[in-house]
Design an enzyme around this catalytic site. Structure first.
Site, short mmCIF file in Angstrom:
data_model
loop_
_atom_site.label_atom_id
_atom_site.label_comp_id
_atom_site.label_asym_id
_atom_site.label_seq_id
_atom_site.Cartn_x
_atom_site.Cartn_y
_atom_site.Cartn_z
CG ASP B 100 -0.11 0.00 2.53
OD1 ASP B 100 1.13 -0.18 2.47
OD2 ASP B 100 -0.72 0.21 3.58
CB CYS B 313 -10.50 -27.88 5.69
SG CYS B 313 -9.17 -26.69 5.37
CB CYS B 318 -8.21 -29.32 8.33
SG CYS B 318 -8.74 -27.78 9.09
CG HIS B 350 -8.53 -23.51 8.87
ND1 HIS B 350 -9.03 -24.55 8.11
CD2 HIS B 350 -9.57 -22.67 9.09
CE1 HIS B 350 -10.32 -24.35 7.89
NE2 HIS B 350 -10.68 -23.22 8.47
ZN ZN Z 1 -8.22 -26.28 7.42
#
Ligand code: ZN
Ligand code: ZN
Lengths: 472, 403
Positions: B100, B313, B318, B350
């Site tokens: 930015d 997932c 996961c 995750h």
């Molecule tokens: Zn996950």
């Protein structure tokens, strides 16, 4: 080439664990080479080896994928007190669903398969609870505060969790002013608690957990009764010994020396680790590795010392303080020739920046490096013992390096109550919150960043950094 | 494939358009490799993403992440960046970086930031002395950082500001500052400068700004000033208005947007790129983003929830051990959350993966011309136990998608 000069197979109760002594030699003190293997585990551990203390089931700052990919850690120590919350009975870990033959502890903590689990009651190093142990329980520290852990609960827990190695409870007296009577009770209680544990393991031998008998850190004469009983009555029930100070080794009689010995201690330096191995310890916790990472120190020693210490001793540092601004633009690895992920892919300038910016990744990268240095240390120790040069190598190392790790100059992660060290072994250092002027701005900035970040830099810094210029 | 006529360091390859909505799928070829759009860009504020190693970030599938110019300007600072050779080298990241301008950080984070024609005046956060950030400073710093995409310094004010004259001034000043940025940009053939459309919630002003900015022919275009607490329906109207005017052959980036529902709607309205600190920041507080909504895993109800953070997932955290993952459970995150840094590492892994995977699925849906079904399915799951927000229903209806 590891010459086998004498081999003996410990007579173990259920062959879950096998310890083969490969090399012992009078010229190396009591240092020895061995091989520890487990019926149910894929890993074989060559001893002497290091045991990594965990916190709430993880090696601090190392997610399990990083442990697998970027470390050679093969044994971890997990304290049961890290899994007990408000009460022992409702600790969630005991409800972990498992398949037959699977360890509940391993499933709950997602411990990588490469790591052997050694379980004891207390953290290493641990905080001294304000309460005292009783005849049937020990005082522990949980994230909810101090609690008592009943001997029966502990014995049942290690079975339910199906740990690889369990350490019997020890009545460790921490107060330096403890009475003679209190100290005497220490050996008796530890003795009684071992008897309880062995009793609780009766039944199906194939399901029993290998037990390492704790030996409290007491003067040899106070241990003699307990140790002779261990030798005469318990060798067929225990798989190893667990001591809390390398000085206990001198008290261990011949009839117990064939057992693998774990030392749950906090050696302050690699020199102290070498001394423990010299005294005959097979596995030892090395908390200074994680602590150095949190202090921003990259370990930098090698064993045996590669240079010359003649004619006069040199003052090589044991580690490098990565907080030092001398690293700001240094693109070299943390240690030359180190093959760890941190040294291969990153450089000093990045680790320095991450520390300055209070980014959690600094500790992760330092952990990967520091455990790589520790792993090399132990591999070299084994080579040195095999070659018969251990004694001389230890001497040279002592002459080559400073006697202390570099001091912490920067700020580490926030220390939580349950992580504090016991008083006496260095005062607990909680990080003070550091806010300058315009506190609310700084607070907002901190929230915009990760970790415990608080930016600083006065107008001159901002200007020097090209961010903006000062106006009048 | 088409490129801007002015010097640029990217090629934009538009691959598919939804036959119902304005959603588009494309590939953006940048100096550090191609990225597939629409995409979400995680924010590595100070050249690090919440404890993840660059290798772990790479593993989530991320190929473009953000660094904040303001923060890198303070630490490690321009002289260090120049000595090291830029931010890629600093963080060992061989893929793309977007930065930015540094202006937004000052206006939103610092007390008493004041904007003049010269630049942004503010007080040093440490000693309170007055400072000035100009478009030239911003370009010079971003050139030192070496970002693949850099943003112009713009005059940001609250979109909800009722001061029409000030809003118009800010919009026009942003156009003038773009000209100064273009003039000050040292490496247009190596780094891409994006303009930023301003104009608050006034659609006429936004249109005017679009036309002015388009004339400057930057390699990409951002829509700015939209993460400041305006009504979501207003946000949608601004995006919809702008994308109608913006050229087809350039990437469109909406700054500071990162809630999954906002992204799914904005994609339907024709936007391509998004960034937000929320998915990573919220991980530190134990929040897991799932297709069923956000779960706070610090809540005691998860203490004995031995399922993965999100079912099905495919992230490292996961995936089961049997599947080569770590097999992390909600119960274990509960055990670690706010106590061990590893808890934050795992949830960040995750959450970033979740957002990137959402975008991959959105893109696939556009390529197969079933984005309306994708959006319907997303809302049905994400708001399974509560009402779908009206603004989303209206905005999607506006582009032909009925929820
Ligand atoms: Zn996950
Ligand atoms: Zn290294």
């Amino acid at each position: 080439m590891e010459e086998v000069s004498s081999a003996s197979l410990a007579q173990l109760p259920h062959e879950m664990l096998k310890f083969v002594l490969q090399h012992t030699s009078a010229s190396e003190g009591a240092a020895r080479l061995g091989q520890l293997s487990f019926r149910a585990r894929p890993t074989t551990i060559n001893t002497p080896h290091y045991l990594v203390p965990t916190s709430r089931g993880v090696i601090p700052h190392l997610s399990q994928d990083n442990v697998q990919r970027h470390t050679k850690i093969t044994a971890v120590y997990l304290p049961l007190e890290d899994f007990i919350e408000k009460s022992h009975a409702d600790a969630p870990i005991y409800s972990t669903p498992v398949q037959k033959g699977e360890s509940r502890l391993r499933r709950y903590t997602c411990l990588p398969d490469q790591c052997l689990s050694v379980v004891g009651p207390r953290r290493v190093p641990s905080i001294s609870p304000p309460a005292h142990n009783t005849n049937s329980s020990i005082a522990i520290s949980t994230s909810y505060g101090f609690r008592f852990l009943e001997v029966q609960q502990y014995n049942k827990a290690v079975k339910d969790l199906d740990v690889d190695v369990s350490v019997s409870l020890a009545d460790v007296v921490t107060a330096e002013t403890a009475s003679a009577k209190r100290i005497e009770k220490s050996a008796d209680r530890t003795h009684a608690w071992l008897a309880d544990m062995v009793e609780s393991q009766r039944g199906d031998a194939s399901e029993a957990t290998p037990v390492f008998a704790s030996i409290p850190p007491l003067e040899p004469q106070l241990l003699s009764l307990y140790l002779s009983d261990l030798r005469d009555e318990y060798t067929s029930h225990i798989s190893g010994l667990c001591i809390y100070s390398p000085s206990t080794m001198v008290a261990v009689p011949e009839g117990l020396r064939q057992l693998p010995t774990i030392c749950l201690d906090d050696p302050p330096t690699p020199q102290a680790v070498l001394a423990a191995i010299y005294a005959g310890v097979d596995l030892i916790t090395v908390p200074f590795a994680t602590q150095s990472s949190e202090y921003g120190i990259a370990l930098s020693f090698s064993f045996p010392f590669p240079g010359s210490t003649e004619p006069c001793p040199s003052e090589q540092p044991l580690g490098t303080d990565m907080w030092s601004t001398t690293h700001a633009t240094d693109l070299s690895p943390l240690s030359p020739d180190c093959e760890c992920y941190t040294c291969q892919r990153h450089h000093r300038a990045y680790v320095h920046h991450l520390l300055q910016a209070n980014e959690m990744l600094a500790w992760t990268l330092l952990q990967i490096h520091n455990y790589s240095i520790i792993d090399s240390l132990f591999a070299s120790i084994r080579r040195s013992i095999a070659q018969g040069t251990f004694d001389a190598d230890v001497q040279t190392f002592g002459r080559a390096y400073r006697s202390e790790l570099p001091k912490q100059t920067g700020q580490g992660p926030r220390v939580r109550g349950y992580q504090m060290k016991s008083v006496g072994r260095g005062e607990p250092k909680k990080n003070p919150r550091q806010y300058g002027r315009l506190d609310d701005q700084v607070q907002k900035l901190a929230e915009a960043e990760s970790g415990v970040a608080t930016p600083d830099g006065d107008a001159e810094d901002i200007e020097k950094h090209g961010l903006a210029k000062r106006v009048e | 494939m088409s490129t801007a006529t002015k010097p640029s360091a990217l090629a934009f390859d538009l691959q598919a358009r939804c036959s119902t909505s304005k959603a588009r799928a494309s590939t953006l070829h940048l100096p550090h490799g191609p990225v597939d759009l629409p995409m979400f860009m995680p924010v590595a504020t100070q050249a690090s993403l919440k404890g993840l190693t660059p290798e772990q970030l790479e593993e989530t599938g991320c190929r473009l992440c953000l660094n904040n110019t303001y923060h890198l300007g303070l630490k490690p600072g321009q002289a260090v960046l120049d000595a090291i050779g830029g931010a890629h080298k600093l963080q060992g990241w061989n893929y793309n970086i977007l930065t930015d301008s540094g202006g937004f950080q000052m206006v939103s984070l610092l007390k008493l930031a004041k904007i003049t024609e010269e630049g942004v005046r503010f007080l040093s956060p440490h000693d309170g002395s007055p400072m000035l950030l100009t478009p030239e400073h911003s370009m010079s710093l971003q050139n030192s950082i070496g970002s693949d995409i850099m943003m112009q310094l713009d005059d940001v004010i609250q979109t909800t500001s009722p001061d029409h004259a000030r809003m118009k001034e800010a919009m026009e000043r942003s156009v003038r500052w773009l000209d100064r940025c273009i003039a000050a940009h040292k490496y247009p053939e190596k780094q891409n400068l994006f303009c930023i459309i301003q104009g608050g919630l006034d659609l006429e002003m936004r249109k005017q700004c679009c036309l002015e900015m388009i004339k400057r022919d930057t390699p990409g275009i951002a829509i700015g000033g939209l993460s400041g607490g305006e009504a979501k329906s207003d946000f949608c109207k601004v995006v919809d208005t702008c994308t109608d005017l913006l050229p087809e052959n350039k990437p469109r980036y909406i700054m500071g947007i990162g809630y999954p529902e906002d992204i799914v709607v904005a994609v339907a309205l024709g936007a391509d790129m998004f960034d937000c600190v929320w998915p990573t920041r919220t991980a530190r507080f134990g929040n897991a983003i799932t297709s069923q909504g956000v779960l706070n895993l610090k809540h005691a109800r998860y203490a004995r929830d031995f399922g993965p953070v999100e079912h099905d997932c495919t992230c490292t955290c996961c995936r089961s051990k049997e599947d080569g993952g770590l097999g992390i459970t909600r119960a274990y995150i509960y055990h670690l959350a706010a106590k061990e840094t590893v808890g934050a590492h795992l949830l960040t892994m995750h959450n970033v993966h979740h957002l990137l995977s959402l975008m991959r699925r959105a893109r696939q849906a556009i390529l197969e011309d079933r984005y309306p079904e994708f959006a319907q399915d997303f809302f049905a799951r994400y708001f399974a136990d509560k009402a779908t927000p009206q603004w989303a229903i209206d905005a999607l209806q506006g582009v032909g998608i009925e929820l």
